[in-house]
Design an enzyme around this catalytic site. Structure first.
Site, PDB file in Angstrom:
ATOM      1  N   GLN A 101       0.846  -1.198   0.000  1.00 54.57           N
ATOM      2  CA  GLN A 101       0.000   0.000   0.000  1.00 54.57           C
ATOM      3  C   GLN A 101       0.879   1.244   0.000  1.00 54.57           C
ATOM      4  O   GLN A 101       1.608   1.509   0.959  1.00 54.57           O
ATOM      5  CB  GLN A 101      -0.936   0.018   1.205  1.00 54.57           C
ATOM      6  CG  GLN A 101      -1.960   1.142   1.120  1.00 54.57           C
ATOM      7  CD  GLN A 101      -2.841   1.220   2.351  1.00 54.57           C
ATOM      8  OE1 GLN A 101      -2.403   1.684   3.392  1.00 54.57           O
ATOM      9  NE2 GLN A 101      -4.082   0.768   2.222  1.00 54.57           N
ATOM     10  N   TYR A 170      -5.925  11.459   3.219  1.00 54.28           N
ATOM     11  CA  TYR A 170      -4.515  11.571   2.861  1.00 54.28           C
ATOM     12  C   TYR A 170      -4.349  12.319   1.533  1.00 54.28           C
ATOM     13  O   TYR A 170      -5.309  12.808   0.955  1.00 54.28           O
ATOM     14  CB  TYR A 170      -3.872  10.187   2.800  1.00 54.28           C
ATOM     15  CG  TYR A 170      -3.728   9.507   4.147  1.00 54.28           C
ATOM     16  CD1 TYR A 170      -3.821  10.232   5.340  1.00 54.28           C
ATOM     17  CD2 TYR A 170      -3.509   8.140   4.242  1.00 54.28           C
ATOM     18  CE1 TYR A 170      -3.686   9.610   6.574  1.00 54.28           C
ATOM     19  CE2 TYR A 170      -3.373   7.511   5.482  1.00 54.28           C
ATOM     20  CZ  TYR A 170      -3.465   8.252   6.642  1.00 54.28           C
ATOM     21  OH  TYR A 170      -3.333   7.633   7.860  1.00 54.28           O
TER      22      TYR A 170
END
Length: 237
Positions: A101, A170
């Site tokens: 990720q 994010y």
């Protein structure tokens, strides 16, 4: 068999998964000093040996401006390559696909209060109220390259693919969202421009890593803030 679909194979991209069991990205806290540890590797090796068909790692920062907890593995660090290889070998040898990720926390600089976070705009972070530095076009292009380079590093290490972390407020969210993107360059304005950041990352990874490299995007479906990403906007994205 009680769950014939769950335990039946499925093809994802060019990869055949032995079942539908996926260990999604979950913070373990098992890394240390921004490196994989044997404890982290053994944790995922056990999940693979137990029958999971695919494992997605927890967030791995792609750039030095994404300062997060030191138990997260810095995938931008070439010095971590050998440990990344050990990690992938431990999982992939068990017949399980390992997907890293990739992410950047952007303005959510919750772990290093003395550092200046970066973002698509200088709008404050609604969680920590930190005010980020609005990246220039050149600085944004540098972050795009860092995602691409990090994916290439994962591929060299033997990972089957990458998931782009575009959720949880994010950096990818900060570019996609009209709430946090007030830019007037190629990365801001209408939806198409706000998505250019993600487009360039995806196309760059595809060009660099090829069609056999698994690639996914984790994204918000409801940002929960005024003028943010709604379920309808998420559907368009």
């Amino acid at each position: 068999m009680n769950y014939p679909i769950l335990f039946s194979p499925i093809k994802i991209g060019n990869h055949n998964l032995r079942n539908r069991v996926v260990h999604t990205a979950t913070v373990s806290g098992f890394g240390a000093n921004t490196k994989p540890t044997q404890r982290l590797i053994d944790y995922h090796k056990a999940r693979a040996a137990g029958g999971a068909a695919m494992i997605v790692t927890e967030l791995m920062p792609v750039h030095h401006t994404s300062l997060a907890n030191p138990f997260l593995v810095s995938v931008f660090d070439e010095n971590n390559l050998d440990l990344l290889k050990t990690w992938s070998e431990a999982v992939e040898s068990k017949g399980c696909r390992l997907v890293g990720q990739l992410g950047h926390v952007g303005r959510q600089q919750l772990w290093s209060p003395l550092a200046t976070p970066v973002s698509a705009s200088a709008r404050h972070d609604p969680l920590s109220w930190t005010v980020p530095h609005k990246m220039t076009t050149a600085e944004t292009e540098e972050i795009v390259e860092s995602f691409i380079n990090s994916a290439e590093r994962l591929q060299r290490a033997g990972f089957s693919g990458a998931e782009l972390h575009g959720a949880h407020g994010y950096l990818l969210t900060q570019f996609m969202s009209p709430f946090s993107n007030d830019r007037n360059d190629k990365y801001g304005g209408n939806r198409e421009n706000r998505l250019n950041f993600v487009y360039e990352i995806i196309s760059g990874i595809r060009e660099t890593c090829g069609s056999n490299f698994l690639l996914g995007l984790k994204m918000p479906c409801d940002e929960g803030v005024p003028e943010g990403i709604t379920p309808e906007e998420a559907e368009e994205i």
